[in-house]
Design an enzyme around this catalytic site. Structure first.
Site, PDB file in Angstrom:
ATOM      1  N   ASP A  13      36.656  11.965 -26.891  1.00  0.00           N
ATOM      2  CA  ASP A  13      37.043  11.646 -28.276  1.00  0.00           C
ATOM      3  C   ASP A  13      37.425  12.927 -29.020  1.00  0.00           C
ATOM      4  O   ASP A  13      37.045  14.023 -28.614  1.00  0.00           O
ATOM      5  CB  ASP A  13      35.916  10.907 -29.016  1.00  0.00           C
ATOM      6  CG  ASP A  13      34.655  11.742 -29.215  1.00  0.00           C
ATOM      7  OD1 ASP A  13      34.279  12.510 -28.301  1.00  0.00           O
ATOM      8  OD2 ASP A  13      34.035  11.631 -30.288  1.00  0.00           O
ATOM      9  N   GLU A  60      31.138  11.998 -29.116  1.00  0.00           N
ATOM     10  CA  GLU A  60      30.536  13.279 -29.496  1.00  0.00           C
ATOM     11  C   GLU A  60      30.857  13.644 -30.943  1.00  0.00           C
ATOM     12  O   GLU A  60      30.001  14.124 -31.685  1.00  0.00           O
ATOM     13  CB  GLU A  60      31.011  14.399 -28.556  1.00  0.00           C
ATOM     14  CG  GLU A  60      30.164  15.671 -28.617  1.00  0.00           C
ATOM     15  CD  GLU A  60      30.496  16.600 -29.769  1.00  0.00           C
ATOM     16  OE1 GLU A  60      29.645  17.428 -30.123  1.00  0.00           O
ATOM     17  OE2 GLU A  60      31.598  16.515 -30.334  1.00  0.00           O
ATOM     18  N   SER A  86      27.339  22.928 -32.971  1.00  0.00           N
ATOM     19  CA  SER A  86      26.309  21.986 -32.527  1.00  0.00           C
ATOM     20  C   SER A  86      26.863  21.015 -31.496  1.00  0.00           C
ATOM     21  O   SER A  86      28.002  20.558 -31.611  1.00  0.00           O
ATOM     22  CB  SER A  86      25.803  21.157 -33.711  1.00  0.00           C
ATOM     23  OG  SER A  86      25.429  21.972 -34.783  1.00  0.00           O
TER      24      SER A  86
HETATM   25  N1  BES Z   1      32.729  21.357 -29.342  1.00  0.00           N
HETATM   26  C1  BES Z   1      32.158  21.227 -30.627  1.00  0.00           C
HETATM   27  C2  BES Z   1      30.933  22.111 -30.851  1.00  0.00           C
HETATM   28  C3  BES Z   1      31.102  23.585 -30.678  1.00  0.00           C
HETATM   29  C4  BES Z   1      32.334  24.214 -30.803  1.00  0.00           C
HETATM   30  C5  BES Z   1      29.994  24.325 -30.377  1.00  0.00           C
HETATM   31  C6  BES Z   1      32.442  25.575 -30.623  1.00  0.00           C
HETATM   32  C7  BES Z   1      30.096  25.681 -30.210  1.00  0.00           C
HETATM   33  C8  BES Z   1      31.319  26.316 -30.322  1.00  0.00           C
HETATM   34  C9  BES Z   1      31.777  19.774 -30.850  1.00  0.00           C
HETATM   35  O1  BES Z   1      32.806  18.895 -30.465  1.00  0.00           O
HETATM   36  C10 BES Z   1      31.551  19.535 -32.315  1.00  0.00           C
HETATM   37  O2  BES Z   1      32.485  19.593 -33.053  1.00  0.00           O
HETATM   38  N2  BES Z   1      30.308  19.257 -32.697  1.00  0.00           N
HETATM   39  C11 BES Z   1      30.004  18.829 -34.021  1.00  0.00           C
HETATM   40  C12 BES Z   1      28.749  18.005 -33.969  1.00  0.00           C
HETATM   41  C13 BES Z   1      28.699  16.848 -34.901  1.00  0.00           C
HETATM   42  C14 BES Z   1      29.944  16.012 -34.954  1.00  0.00           C
HETATM   43  C15 BES Z   1      27.485  15.988 -34.643  1.00  0.00           C
HETATM   44  C16 BES Z   1      29.827  20.016 -34.924  1.00  0.00           C
HETATM   45  O3  BES Z   1      29.391  21.098 -34.505  1.00  0.00           O
HETATM   46  O4  BES Z   1      30.171  19.862 -36.102  1.00  0.00           O
HETATM   47 MN    MN Z   2      33.555  19.381 -28.630  1.00  0.00          MN
HETATM   48 MN    MN Z   3      34.330  18.888 -32.075  1.00  0.00          MN
END
Ligand code: BES
Ligand code: MN
Ligand code: MN
Length: 455
Positions: free
Chosen positions: A88, A152, A398
């Site tokens: 996604d 995710e 995250s």
């Molecule tokens: N891939 C990212 C998280 C990420 C990016 C971690 C770069 C470390 C370095 C992930 O798809 C994301 O966007 N996570 C969200 C979590 C939320 C939607 C619960 C975030 O970090 O905002």
């Molecule tokens: Mn991601």
């Molecule tokens: Mn992301």
């Protein structure tokens, strides 16, 4: 193994065309309108895994979007690597800021431009192609399982339960994830920490209808004024969060750890330059790397209310809203933080308004130890293809499900990401450099090899 470079060189156009097919399906998990696209994308991932050599691939239903599960089991006495990724993507809006349409991938200046080019279609596809090479060469030194989810970006609401129900199927020795960044191609690195998250929406209600701002202004609490004022009370002049108890569970980094972190190459000038800002800002007493790596933060992600149309409408609004995210560090519990926030936020509200706080999503942080076979294997793999030993570093982002994997499956994850901070994930003009994409494909087979040798 040396053949991987040739394999990439002679198949690179095909790899890109296949990735582009996946990117062209707008799998925006947060939008009801894209429900059909989620299924199409899951099917495309299934086809890609089968084509790469998986023996069996299933599309497994959940309460929300389906999970694609695939496997190739070569020998039960060999270790098993579980690859996790997400198909996604975030919404592409605002569309007018994209130089090329978000779901029509295009290569410019050596980078793939599209929503999902990095996060996470580009990164998960490296795994599909690395796996394809290993199967084609009959070099697979371990069992490989794939779990590619579709939720995710909305906080993986179904995946924890999915893991509970499929513990046996997902049994593995390590979980391998490419969904993070590295410092740069010149400074390869491996992510050893992720922040947790508490994401809340607040609603402040004043009078039961929008009022004339002349007839009532000055006499009735204005929810937009009140909300702004309340938000400003959430942090102090040192940019510390003022919610009572908020820092109780934060583990302070030792002097040694902080000294170690300070050694990681970081160019503050380039950082500011890339963002067009004159100065950075954050908690007093900590460096920029520390502020995102080992300290929690609080940000308003959006705020609205009252009249925002064209021209002027003299109105004292009935309601105001904000979406607030708090990034947490390991050992902080997101449910506890939600409660602390709600108690404090309500306590600072004046009597003239009502406040509702709703938790949208949350998750715990994660730390990955570096004294494990899995980390050493990842480190050797990166060193093999980048010519330099990678530096461990804590990311500010995250992936809440990673701590759930540890809790439910009892398995640690390796965050072997190949993105760059400049990839503009979640932003207009998201991109993924071809060099990173191909270098990722080159590195992953070495992880399989070293991990199997070491465990
Ligand atoms: N891939 C990212 C998280 C990420 C990016 C971690 C770069 C470390 C370095 C992930 O798809 C994301 O966007 N996570 C969200 C979590 C939320 C939607 C619960 C975030 O970090 O905002
Ligand atoms: Mn991601
Ligand atoms: Mn992301």
């Amino acid at each position: 193994m040396e053949k991987i470079k040739d394999y990439i060189a002679s198949n690179s156009d095909r790899f890109l065309e296949e990735l582009f097919e996946l990117i062209r399906i707008p799998s925006v998990s947060s939008s009801e309108a894209h429900k059909g696209d989620m299924i199409k994308t899951a099917e495309a991932v299934r086809e890609a895994l089968l084509k790469a050599g998986a023996d069996e691939v299933q599309i497994m239903d959940t309460q929300g979007h389906p999970v694609v599960y695939g496997e190739k089991l070569v020998d039960s006495s060999l270790p098993t690597v579980l690859v996790y990724g997400h198909y996604d993507v975030q919404p592409a809006e605002p569309l007018e800021l994209w130089k090329s349409p978000p779901f029509e991938p295009e290569v410019r200046d050596g980078k793939i431009y599209a929503r999902g080019a990095d996060d996470d279609k580009g990164q998960l596809f490296m795994h599909v192609k690395a796996f394809e090479f290993m199967v084609a060469e009959e070099k697979l030194p371990c069992n490989v399982k794939f779990m590619i989810e579709g939720e995710e970006e909305i906080g993986s609401p179904s995946l924890k339960q999915f893991c509970r129900e499929n513990k046996e199927l997902l049994k593995s020795d390590v979980i391998l994830i490419s969904d993070t960044t590295m410092i740069s191609l010149d400074v390869p690195s491996i992510t050893t920490g992720l922040r947790g998250l508490s994401y809340l929406q607040v609603e402040v209600t004043g009078p039961n209808r929008d009022l004339h701002s002349g007839l009532y202004g000055g006499a009735v609490a204005n929810p937009v004024n009140v909300l702004s004022n309340m938000i400003s009370q959430l942090t102090d002049e040192s940019n510390r969060i003022t919610i009572p108890g908020f820092y109780d569970d934060v583990i302070e980094a030792s002097k040694e750890e902080r000294n170690e972190m300070a050694k990681a190459p970081f160019d503050l000038g380039a950082y500011k330059g890339a963002l067009d800002i004159e100065e950075v800002d954050g908690e007093k007493g900590y460096s920029t790397i520390e502020r995102t790596g080992i300290r929690p933060s609080l940000d308003v992600c959006g705020i609205w209310g009252g009249f925002t149309g064209e021209g002027a409408k003299t109105v004292l609004p009935s309601k105001a809203y904000a979406k607030i995210s708090m990034r947490l560090v390991p050992n902080q519990d997101s449910e506890r933080v939600d409660q602390l926030f709600e108690d404090y936020f309500k306590s600072i509200a004046p009597a003239g308004v009502k406040v509702v706080v709703r938790s949208l999503h949350g998750g715990q942080g994660y730390v990955s130890p570096i004294d494990t076979a899995a980390y050493q294997a990842a480190s050797k793999a990166v060193e093999e293809t980048f010519g330099k030993k990678p530096v461990p570093f804590r990311s500010g982002g995250s992936i809440p499900i990673v701590s759930d994997f540890e809790e439910v499956l009892g398995v640690k994850s390796i965050l072997l990401g190949f993105g760059l901070e400049s990839d503009a994930i979640h932003s207009p003009n998201e991109n993924y450099p071809l060099d990173n994409f191909f270098r990722g494909i080159e590195t992953i087979p070495y992880f399989y090899k070293y991990f199997s040798e070491m465990s």
